[in-house]
Scaffold this motif. Structure first.
Motif, PDB file in Angstrom:
ATOM      1  N   ASP A 234       0.819  -1.217   0.000  1.00  0.00           N
ATOM      2  CA  ASP A 234       0.000   0.000   0.000  1.00  0.00           C
ATOM      3  C   ASP A 234       0.853   1.268   0.000  1.00  0.00           C
ATOM      4  O   ASP A 234       0.633   2.196   0.788  1.00  0.00           O
ATOM      5  N   VAL A 235       1.827   1.306  -0.887  1.00  0.00           N
ATOM      6  CA  VAL A 235       2.690   2.485  -1.012  1.00  0.00           C
ATOM      7  C   VAL A 235       1.977   3.498  -1.903  1.00  0.00           C
ATOM      8  O   VAL A 235       1.648   3.192  -3.059  1.00  0.00           O
ATOM      9  N   PRO A 236       1.696   4.697  -1.405  1.00  0.00           N
ATOM     10  CA  PRO A 236       0.965   5.681  -2.219  1.00  0.00           C
ATOM     11  C   PRO A 236       1.807   6.176  -3.392  1.00  0.00           C
ATOM     12  O   PRO A 236       2.982   6.509  -3.246  1.00  0.00           O
ATOM     13  N   ILE A 237       1.183   6.199  -4.559  1.00  0.00           N
ATOM     14  CA  ILE A 237       1.802   6.717  -5.774  1.00  0.00           C
ATOM     15  C   ILE A 237       0.927   7.856  -6.277  1.00  0.00           C
ATOM     16  O   ILE A 237      -0.193   7.630  -6.751  1.00  0.00           O
ATOM     17  N   GLY A 238       1.416   9.081  -6.145  1.00  0.00           N
ATOM     18  CA  GLY A 238       0.640  10.230  -6.587  1.00  0.00           C
ATOM     19  C   GLY A 238       0.589  10.309  -8.106  1.00  0.00           C
ATOM     20  O   GLY A 238       1.374   9.673  -8.819  1.00  0.00           O
ATOM     21  N   VAL A 239      -0.325  11.116  -8.586  1.00  0.00           N
ATOM     22  CA  VAL A 239      -0.461  11.296 -10.026  1.00  0.00           C
ATOM     23  C   VAL A 239       0.851  11.797 -10.632  1.00  0.00           C
ATOM     24  O   VAL A 239       1.252  11.384 -11.723  1.00  0.00           O
ATOM     25  N   ASP A 240       1.548  12.659  -9.915  1.00  0.00           N
ATOM     26  CA  ASP A 240       2.812  13.197 -10.423  1.00  0.00           C
ATOM     27  C   ASP A 240       3.934  12.161 -10.411  1.00  0.00           C
ATOM     28  O   ASP A 240       4.989  12.389 -11.016  1.00  0.00           O
ATOM     29  N   ASP A 241       3.729  11.048  -9.717  1.00  0.00           N
ATOM     30  CA  ASP A 241       4.736   9.985  -9.679  1.00  0.00           C
ATOM     31  C   ASP A 241       4.568   8.987 -10.824  1.00  0.00           C
ATOM     32  O   ASP A 241       5.391   8.079 -10.961  1.00  0.00           O
ATOM     33  N   VAL A 242       3.524   9.137 -11.611  1.00  0.00           N
ATOM     34  CA  VAL A 242       3.321   8.287 -12.783  1.00  0.00           C
ATOM     35  C   VAL A 242       3.950   8.987 -13.984  1.00  0.00           C
ATOM     36  O   VAL A 242       3.498  10.054 -14.411  1.00  0.00           O
ATOM     37  N   LEU A 243       5.003   8.371 -14.528  1.00  0.00           N
ATOM     38  CA  LEU A 243       5.699   9.003 -15.649  1.00  0.00           C
ATOM     39  C   LEU A 243       4.936   8.843 -16.953  1.00  0.00           C
ATOM     40  O   LEU A 243       4.863   9.772 -17.759  1.00  0.00           O
ATOM     41  N   GLY A 244       4.408   7.650 -17.188  1.00  0.00           N
ATOM     42  CA  GLY A 244       3.708   7.402 -18.441  1.00  0.00           C
ATOM     43  C   GLY A 244       3.458   5.928 -18.630  1.00  0.00           C
ATOM     44  O   GLY A 244       3.579   5.133 -17.686  1.00  0.00           O
ATOM     45  N   THR A 245       3.140   5.552 -19.852  1.00  0.00           N
ATOM     46  CA  THR A 245       2.827   4.162 -20.172  1.00  0.00           C
ATOM     47  C   THR A 245       4.097   3.395 -20.499  1.00  0.00           C
ATOM     48  O   THR A 245       4.965   3.891 -21.225  1.00  0.00           O
ATOM     49  N   ALA A 246       4.205   2.181 -19.960  1.00  0.00           N
ATOM     50  CA  ALA A 246       5.356   1.329 -20.268  1.00  0.00           C
ATOM     51  C   ALA A 246       5.298   0.907 -21.730  1.00  0.00           C
ATOM     52  O   ALA A 246       4.227   0.596 -22.261  1.00  0.00           O
ATOM     53  N   ALA A 247       6.460   0.889 -22.369  1.00  0.00           N
ATOM     54  CA  ALA A 247       6.538   0.612 -23.809  1.00  0.00           C
ATOM     55  C   ALA A 247       6.868  -0.853 -24.050  1.00  0.00           C
ATOM     56  O   ALA A 247       7.994  -1.199 -24.417  1.00  0.00           O
ATOM     57  N   PHE A 248       5.870  -1.723 -23.849  1.00  0.00           N
ATOM     58  CA  PHE A 248       6.099  -3.150 -24.045  1.00  0.00           C
ATOM     59  C   PHE A 248       5.931  -3.569 -25.507  1.00  0.00           C
ATOM     60  O   PHE A 248       6.632  -4.447 -25.992  1.00  0.00           O
ATOM     61  N   ASP A 249       4.999  -2.956 -26.189  1.00  0.00           N
ATOM     62  CA  ASP A 249       4.655  -3.359 -27.547  1.00  0.00           C
ATOM     63  C   ASP A 249       5.341  -2.437 -28.547  1.00  0.00           C
ATOM     64  O   ASP A 249       4.969  -1.272 -28.696  1.00  0.00           O
TER      65      ASP A 249
END
Length: 426
Positions: A234-249
């Motif tokens: 339950d580690v909080p991840i703020g909106v600003d801590d999300v960099l973007g979408t992982a590039a798997f495809d």
């Protein structure tokens, strides 16, 4: 900031310092608190941030937004660090003295590019400025090509999950990381959003009480890199801590985002090559010392027999040195291509990405073979305490993936992806 020549000198001096007690530290296998303190004192973690880039113009940013993140530039970053080729050279010099510290710094540098790979352009400068100001040491991994192996559901690996919460998400799960588990200032990780199934790249502060870290204490090689398992409750991840979408495809992702695993693979090739160069240098010193030892002394038996008296010994050293020199040439060509790719940034197209990927695959495959042979060769030629660490470290670095798929990818690109222009390769 200092010139590249200044930081190369710092790297040489730090490498000499690390080399003095490398065998003893390897045997102890303790978490790298002392080693990382030496790195921080040298200033190298900050120097190994991305270089400055000119801020994107308004039209570039607008174009980038309209096209889904494919406009020119890398996002106007202000990392202020060394460029790619110089950073690789510094990391390789450190790896020659201490493979674990080379890997730790190499991964730090690649992960410090994460905002440029994954985040919106307008977020890059503020994030990098903060990282420089607070002197972050980066660790982590994003996806199958990262340190951790597969990380998506169904891929056979542990999956981190983001549960939607007020103000962002809660991160849960467990991940094994290759470096800096106990000493990193930020983790960069991919995790699956429980509500959308989308894989996102997030920043995590390891100091949060919900982060539990367990260092690995019985590694075969790279014992001082700080590898370990990290658990998130339950580690909080703020909106600003999300960099973007992982590039798997690779077929649907923005090409520049898919450069992240290529940069890591090439950096690890530099680390493995540095370890091989360090192994040969130490074996050479032992050989020269043995050739000048007084008859009957214990030094005579460190290497059998001294160079200059055995043609087979000279042949063996020649083959090992030739293999490493050849790998170095291939790695340098891939490094030049990667430097250009990073400068191109979001303007990179699929063809440019494919060309760089093929050169990186070649660099990795050739380096793995040459480094493994060098590590094995010095054990056959010399019987000195501590030389086995080079071989063990190379085995861990070069054993991260089979060469078969890489060779098939190289063949596929050569036959079908080179646009009828083999000269681009050779």
């Amino acid at each position: 900031m200092g010139t590249p020549e200044f930081w190369m000198r710092v790297g040489r001096e730090l490498g000499d310092d690390l080399a003095t007690d490398a065998p003893d530290r390897d045997r102890a296998g303790k978490p790298p608190y002392d080693e990382v303190a030496r790195l921080r004192d040298s200033g190298l973690p900050t120097a190994l941030m991305p270089p400055d880039t000119a801020p994107d113009t308004a039209s570039d940013t607008a174009s980038d937004t309209a096209s889904g993140g494919t406009g020119g530039g890398t996002g106007g970053g202000t990392g202020g660090g060394l460029d790619w080729a110089d950073a690789c050279a510094v990391v390789r010099r450190i790896a020659a003295a201490d493979g674990s510290m080379g890997e730790l710094l190499g991964r730090h540098h690649v992960l410090s590019w994460s905002a440029r790979f994954f985040a919106a352009p307008e977020r890059v400068s503020p994030l990098e400025a903060r990282a420089v100001r607070e002197q972050w040491l980066w660790a982590g991994g994003t996806g199958p090509a990262g340190a951790d192996g597969p990380s998506r559901p169904g891929d056979g690996g542990a999956c981190l999950v983001l549960a939607p919460a007020t103000g962002g998400f809660l991160l849960n799960g467990q991940r094994t990381l290759a470096t800096a588990v106990d000493v990193a200032d930020r983790f960069v990780l991919d995790a699956v959003c429980a509500s959308s199934g989308e894989s996102l790249v997030v920043l995590v502060d390891p100091r949060h009480p919900g982060v539990g870290r367990a260092p690995l204490t019985d590694r075969f090689g790279q014992r001082l890199a700080g590898a370990g398992t990290v658990r998130f409750d339950d580690v909080p991840i703020g909106v600003d801590d999300v960099l973007g979408t992982a590039a798997f495809d690779e077929d649907t992702a923005v090409p520049f985002a898919t450069v992240a695993p290529l940069a890591l693979r090439l950096m690890l090739a530099h680390v493995a090559l540095g370890v091989a160069e360090g192994a040969l240098a130490e074996a050479r010193e032992l050989s020269l010392a043995a050739s000048h030892a007084r008859p009957g002394s214990a030094m005579e038996y460190l290497l059998a027999p001294p160079p200059g008296t055995d043609a087979d010994l000279l042949l063996a050293f020649g083959e090992l040195a030739l293999g490493v020199h050849g790998a170095s040439a291939v790695v340098e060509r891939a490094t030049t291509a990667m430097a250009q790719t990073l400068r191109t940034g979001r303007a990179l197209d699929a063809r440019g990405r494919a060309d760089t990927a093929a050169l990186v695959a070649a660099a990795g495959a050739v380096t793995d073979r040459a480094a493994l042979r060098a590590g094995e060769g010095i054990l056959e030629l010399a019987e000195a305490d501590g030389l086995d660490r080079f071989w063990r470290n190379i085995r861990v670095l070069a054993g991260r993936g089979p060469t078969g798929p890489a060779l098939r990818a190289i063949g596929d690109h050569f036959l079908y992806g080179g646009g009828g222009s083999p000269a681009r390769w050779w």
